[in-house]
Structures are given as structure tokens and as C-alpha cells.
Scaffold this active site. Sequence first.
Site, PDB file in Angstrom:
ATOM      1  N   LYS A  79       0.831  -1.216   0.000  1.00 17.13           N
ATOM      2  CA  LYS A  79       0.000   0.000   0.000  1.00 17.13           C
ATOM      3  C   LYS A  79       0.861   1.259   0.000  1.00 17.13           C
ATOM      4  CE  LYS A  79      -1.287   0.060   4.920  1.00 17.13           C
ATOM      5  NZ  LYS A  79      -0.707  -1.220   5.351  1.00 17.13           N
ATOM      6  N   CYS A 171      -6.110   5.959  19.927  1.00 23.42           N
ATOM      7  CA  CYS A 171      -5.075   5.145  19.309  1.00 23.42           C
ATOM      8  C   CYS A 171      -3.956   4.783  20.278  1.00 23.42           C
ATOM      9  CB  CYS A 171      -4.553   5.947  18.112  1.00 23.42           C
ATOM     10  SG  CYS A 171      -3.158   5.298  17.267  1.00 23.42           S
ATOM     11  N   MET A 172      -3.324   5.787  20.881  1.00 22.10           N
ATOM     12  CA  MET A 172      -2.185   5.466  21.726  1.00 22.10           C
ATOM     13  C   MET A 172      -2.151   6.241  23.042  1.00 22.10           C
ATOM     14  SD  MET A 172      -1.287   8.352  20.165  1.00 22.10           S
ATOM     15  CE  MET A 172      -0.687   9.052  21.582  1.00 22.10           C
ATOM     16  N   MET A 338      -2.729  -1.745  19.376  1.00 25.04           N
ATOM     17  CA  MET A 338      -4.081  -1.410  19.806  1.00 25.04           C
ATOM     18  C   MET A 338      -4.739  -2.474  20.693  1.00 25.04           C
ATOM     19  SD  MET A 338      -4.210   1.465  18.777  1.00 25.04           S
ATOM     20  CE  MET A 338      -2.827   2.148  17.917  1.00 25.04           C
ATOM     21  N   GLY A 375       0.085   3.715  15.918  1.00 28.25           N
ATOM     22  CA  GLY A 375      -0.807   3.400  14.812  1.00 28.25           C
ATOM     23  C   GLY A 375      -0.683   4.335  13.626  1.00 28.25           C
ATOM     24  N   GLN A 376      -0.409   5.602  13.909  1.00 29.91           N
ATOM     25  CA  GLN A 376      -0.446   6.620  12.856  1.00 29.91           C
ATOM     26  C   GLN A 376       0.947   7.199  12.610  1.00 29.91           C
ATOM     27  OE1 GLN A 376      -4.299   9.012  12.824  1.00 29.91           O
ATOM     28  NE2 GLN A 376      -4.020   8.678  15.003  1.00 29.91           N
TER      29      GLN A 376
END
Lengths: 751, 96
Positions: A79, A171-172, A338, A375-376
Site C-alpha cells: 500500500k 489510538c495510543m 491497539m 498506529g499513525q
Amino acid sequence: MMSLSRREFLKVTAAGIAVSVLAGPAMAGQQSDEADKWVKGVCRYCGTGCGVLVGVKGDKAVAIKGDPNNHNQGLLCLKGAMLIPVIYAEDRLLKPMIRKGGKGDKLTEVSWDEALNFAADRFKKVLAENGPKAIAYYGSGQALTEESYVANKMWKGGFKSNNVDGNPRLCMASAVAGYISTFGKDEPMGTYDDIDAATCFFIIGSNTSEAHPVLFQRIAKRKESSPNVKVIVADPRRTNTSRIADLHISFKPGTDLALMNGMAHVIVRDEMDDARFHGKYCNFMKGADAVTFEDYKKFLEDYTPEKVEAITGVSAATVVKAAKMFVESAPTISLWCMGINQRVQGVFANNLIHNLHLLTGLICKPGSTPLSLTGQPNACGGVRDVGALAHLLPGGRLVENEGHRKEIEELWKLPPGTIAPANGRHTIALYEGMASGDVKAVFIHCTNPAHTLPNLNKMTKGLQTAFVAMTECFKSAETVKYADVVFPAAFWCETEGVYGCTERRYALIEQAIKPSGEARPALDILMEFGKRVGVDPKLIPFANAADVWEEWRLMSAKSVYNFAGMTRARLKKESGLKWPCPTESHPGTNRRYVKGYDPLVPDNHPDPIFFYGKPNAKATIFLRPYVGPFEPADADYPFVLTTGRVIDHWHTATMTGTVPELQKAYPGAYVEVNPEDANKLKIANGDMVMLETRRDKMAFPARVTDTCMPGLVFTPFFDPKLLVNKLFHDAADPVSREPEYKICATKVYKV
Amino acid sequence: MAILGFLTHTLPSQAQATEKALAAVPGLTTYGVHKDTYVVTVAEAPSEEMEALIDRVKTIEGVLAVYVTSFTREDEEEDGRAVSSGAALISKSKRK
């Protein structure tokens, strides 16, 4: 049609790039190029933060390759390699739009001036009539650092509103609170380099192979390097990550706190702990009370392997094996994501991972470290570090700390008392406030909350009533349906800014091409909006992102996030640097808290390790009891539902959904059902299966697979046609306020 | 056609056989085995068919993993496909 020789040239070039990856960074730049120029950047997707080079021909981005000088050593996932088509997707938002007639009206394209004034006028009115607590900013771990820094400064220093939060809360936030409570400061002490030195991997609550694929390749490569390298994967699902595991621990969802206390019990019982280390560098705490190692031992008596087996469903022998492997196969690195963070006991779970490392002394050494996977791509650098959450100020400071507010007021040249002393609204409270009418206007930046919030039927009520201004790149983002104003933002390499990934590495994304259509850099949008609402221009005297960076860089020298040595020129030259990095000659820091590595540990410090985040310089081993999930399965709702990512989509698929080769792999969401359960419920592959929770119900096509343990079902959350978060409650960790996306009770039946 | 460069990771004992198997797949070109275990491979396919081609690679005996290193659509650009409007790329991905 292109000439054959040109195509052959491109093929040979592609092969050459692949060979250069094997050859290492020394080969970088030695390829003959198919582009006019290559521009350095960072992948737009996950928190791995892979370096990329964007090939530009004329005024178009036409190619991408992995940056051999960044930590990913030239590798990308599929991706990431398909990012270029996203820039030119038909779904791109290219003109500003407003709903002139209010919520029921359609979005109409207007000029930038009209859109900015439309939004600014409403915010001014709300501020005048209802005060600063009635406005909010909801940001993103995907926004550029400069954007989040400026938004935070405008809101807290300009509007005097601490209602600054964002999707990193989802998320975190538990990882942040975990690091802060255990070590006194956020962010990990280790880096990806520890993967190459580790001989034991403890992966818990992370499907690394799909959520962080390039990092997983590095782990798998390490695993292949020696039979002595051991991998423990603890996850109720048997994911692709577990295929490299020596030990897969499938525990009942939500019981991992008991599992980790059980491992600690075995470590202490069998004297595998490092008494010298924890005696010197740690203290023991039960809540806010100091206790002793003996108290801790007594606490662990509730977590004998047999008792843990009764709670988790994991055999006592497996608990013992995991504990022994963790210690005996060291150096040990723990990796989590997560599955640990998105829990009502997410902070406790983070503390218990840290406990295992502190108890054994497997920390602050090559290959031994607890490393939280983000996550990001810019949750660390762009939100945690700049303090763009409701309780934070820049550089690890807290809103509720008077001294910290004073420091920031001085650095921002604000009159004393400007920054409000109380925390703003965290995400759940923010959307509840919008529904109740207490928050009347919100500026949403670079995120899609109408898809990602938990308990969506409840949470989107506020979006239906509050005034919503938002920046967005894609028309089909669910939140656009609720927006009163949509500002089309420049995408990824159409603008410039810094991303900071999991390992404290800051890297510059340089502008490769001009923004599409009328899109503008979000930094310009934010500042123009702020000025029109009434922010003093002297507070945001920035001509461009580089100016913002310069202020933030110099400011960082007054904190333990010191990256004053990362000038813009240096970031343009290098493929990322890891903070602390206090001077322009400093190479960056691979290991925090360690003398000789961390520049914040004085050379003359008496000890090799100095946990300077804590007043007494000791990290904390917490006595955290097992507490179960908010909504376990019961007689009425007998299954547990969990959600997660798939490899070819990212978050809400606004980006990956525009790429046919990715979309084809996963055209829609599905539900994984264990064969044992499928047999009982007479469900076959492809059957439509209803998931019914206490909030809502929706049907998914079935995938009968042993990925899930019996009693557990899984569905990915990317699909905008099946907003699975409607099924979830919004219970959150009491400290981090991060919701429990990973566990809710559901009925499962064939439609 | 889009062009995707990648490393096909194999076991050293199977590397030569895997390279032969890869070379037999239409759309794939191999450029030798490197470091005993990596087959340097280039795929040519329309963007929308690339995923299926890579999936096929993953099913070949001896393939442990595929590591992407570069992707270019310059060829599709010059063929008049996609980029200016995004139409070709988006046509199969309507989500609404």
C-alpha cells in the site's frame, strides 16, 4: 505509447533499486533514474514511518521507492508503494464547500474567501456568546507536526480554549499514560535498531504483519537469522503475525493483565528477576502508595500459573514457558499496539509490560526494550510531542501544572494566566459536549471521526448539531456528510512538514508537487482561519512550515524532548533523526536514559542508567490487578466482537479505497467465525451473518477460519458501508480516556 | 502498464528453482538471485491487476515473502491512462 526501450529502462531501474536495497545505503543514488527528480519523504500510512523517495516527472509524481537511508532500508509495503495513484484519485476534494442553508442544505462550492469567512464568523459568534469552552479543535496523528503545533498554540494560547484533542486519543493515549506513569516521561527509550539485537520478541496485542508490515519483515528477518531467536505472540486471534511464533498464546479476550501478572509471578518465583537492577532503579507502587518488593511478591500470589489458567484459558505450563522464554531467550523486546491500548484497562496493561522489563532488568540495553508501536505516522511527533491533546502542553508538559503553563506562556510570549488552568475535553467528552450543546463549533483536521469514533450512533449526534468546519482531502470521507464547511487540503507530498514515528525519529516530507486543484496546505488554512477568528497575528508569525519548525525546534531545548539540533537544513539532508538531539553535531539518540547514549544523562552521572523523568530517578513497578473488559460476553450476548486492520487498507480507506489493486483485495468488511462456532450456528463461508450488540446490529459475509478462537468474532473497521463502530460501546480507560474498541459482547446468527 | 520492483524472499536451497518459477509467470522478469536468498523481480501489469499478480507470486513454491522496493506508473501516464483525471484508477473503486 511508450517505446519499448523506455519500458525496459524502467524495468532495469526497478531491478536496480531492488538490488541497491540489498546493497545497503551506500548504493543510494547510484541508480539511473526514471524521474526528473526524487524528493524525500515519509510514507503517509502507519506509524512505522518508512522513508520514501517520490519520483517527479514534469509536474507529476510518477514513481515511489523506499528510501535506502531511512530505517526501512529501501523496503515498502504494497500500500505504501501504491501511494502515487492516491494523489490523483477522482475522490480528491479540490474546491472549498459550505452549506449555506445550514445542516439540511447541500454542500456548495465557493471561493476560499467565502468559506473561510463562513467558518470564522460562526466561531467568532460562538466565542463572543458562549466563551472559549464552546469551541474545539479535533486533530490527527496524520497531520504534519507544524499543523498540530500551530493549532494547539492558536487554541490554547489564542482562543484560551483547551478543547484540543484528536484521534491519537483513540489510538495510543494508553501508551502515553503507560510511559508517563512508569517512567515519568512519554515516548520509548528504545528504537527499531533493537529489533536487530533482540533474540526474544514478546508481541502482544499487535498484528504486526498487517498493521506494520515493513517492521514485521524486519522481525521475520531477525527470526530467520538464527534458531536461537524466539518469538512469543500473545493474541486471542491466530493472525499472520503468529506464523513466525515459537509460542502463540491464545488467551480469552481481555484477560492479558492476568497473563502478564502470571508471567511476573513465575519470574519472581523462579528467581529469574534481576534484583540488583530493580533494587537500584525501581520502586514499587500500589496506586499512589509506595510498597515493597515483598508486597509485590505477595500481590503476585493471586497470579500463580494455575490461577491464571482459570482466568485466561491459557494452560499453566504455557504461562511458565512464556515467562522462561521472556527471560532465558533475552535480549527481549516487547512490541504492542491497539490490542493493549484500546482497552478500559489500557494503561494498566501498558504498565504490566513495562513491569516485565523492569523486573528482569531487560531494558535500556541493546535488544531489550518495551517498544510501543504507534498506529499513525505522526501521532508521536505531531501530537504527543507538541502536546495537542486536552491535558497536554508542548514538550511533555501538563495543562494542570501551573509551572508548566507559566513556562509555555513565557515561551509563547503570552501574558501570565492566558492558558486556562483546567484540562479541556478529551475526545469522548468533546463529542458528548457537542451533543449536549455545550460545544457549539468544532474544527476537525485531517481525520474522519464519523467513521472512527466508538458508539457511532451516539457520538455522531453532536456532529448533527454543532457547527463543523473541517479540512479534508477526499470527498467520500464519512465526516464530510456532517460538515458545514469543507476546506480542501493539500495531500501528503503536495506540501511540506515533519512526521515523527514510533522510534522518536523525526523526518521531513518535502514538497514534491503543487497541490491539486484549489487545495491549499492545511497550515495555511489553519492560520488564515485563526486570524479571521481573531488570533493575534503576532502569535502565529509564520510565513511557512519551516518558520513553525524553527520556533518549535528552539523551544524544544527547554524540555527533555530536546531536538534543537534538527535544523530544517539538516532534516532535508538526512533521512530522519531520533531525539534527543540537542546540537547540530549530535547524531541523535538510540537509547534514552543511558549514559553515553542519551545526552540528557550527564557524563558524570554515577549510574549507567538514569530515569530522569521521575523525581527520585526510579521507574515504577506497579501492582496492577487483573480487571476484565467493560462488556464481556454473557448469556444474552454470548460472543466477543473485536476489530482491527487488514494489510491493504489503512484506517477508514479514504486513501487506500481509491486504489483498485488494494480495494480489490479487500472490497468490503467481513466477519471471521471459528469453524467450531460456525458448525454450531450452521454458518458457511459467504453466508450473511448478523452481529447484534446492545447498540446496533449489522450483517457481514462470513469467513469461516480458525484465526479467531471459539467464542470470538473479528471484523475489520475500514469499510464505510459497514460502520462497525456503531456496534461498540464508548467505555474508556479512566486514565487515558482511550475507548475499548477491542472487546464488546455480541450475538451472532445467520441471516 | 505499471512497473513494480520487489525482492522475492526464498530459502537458499530453493532460490534457483523459485527464480525459474517466477520467470515463467507472464508479466514477471527476474534479475538473478542475490545474497543466496533474494530473487530480484520486476512485475509489469496494469495497476488494477498488480495485486493479483503479487498474490500469485506469494503462492509459488519456495516464496517466503515479497518486499516491495519501488513502483512507477510513468508508463501508464504516457499511455494516457489515469493520472490527469484519475479515471482509470478510480473506475473500479467506487465506494459509494
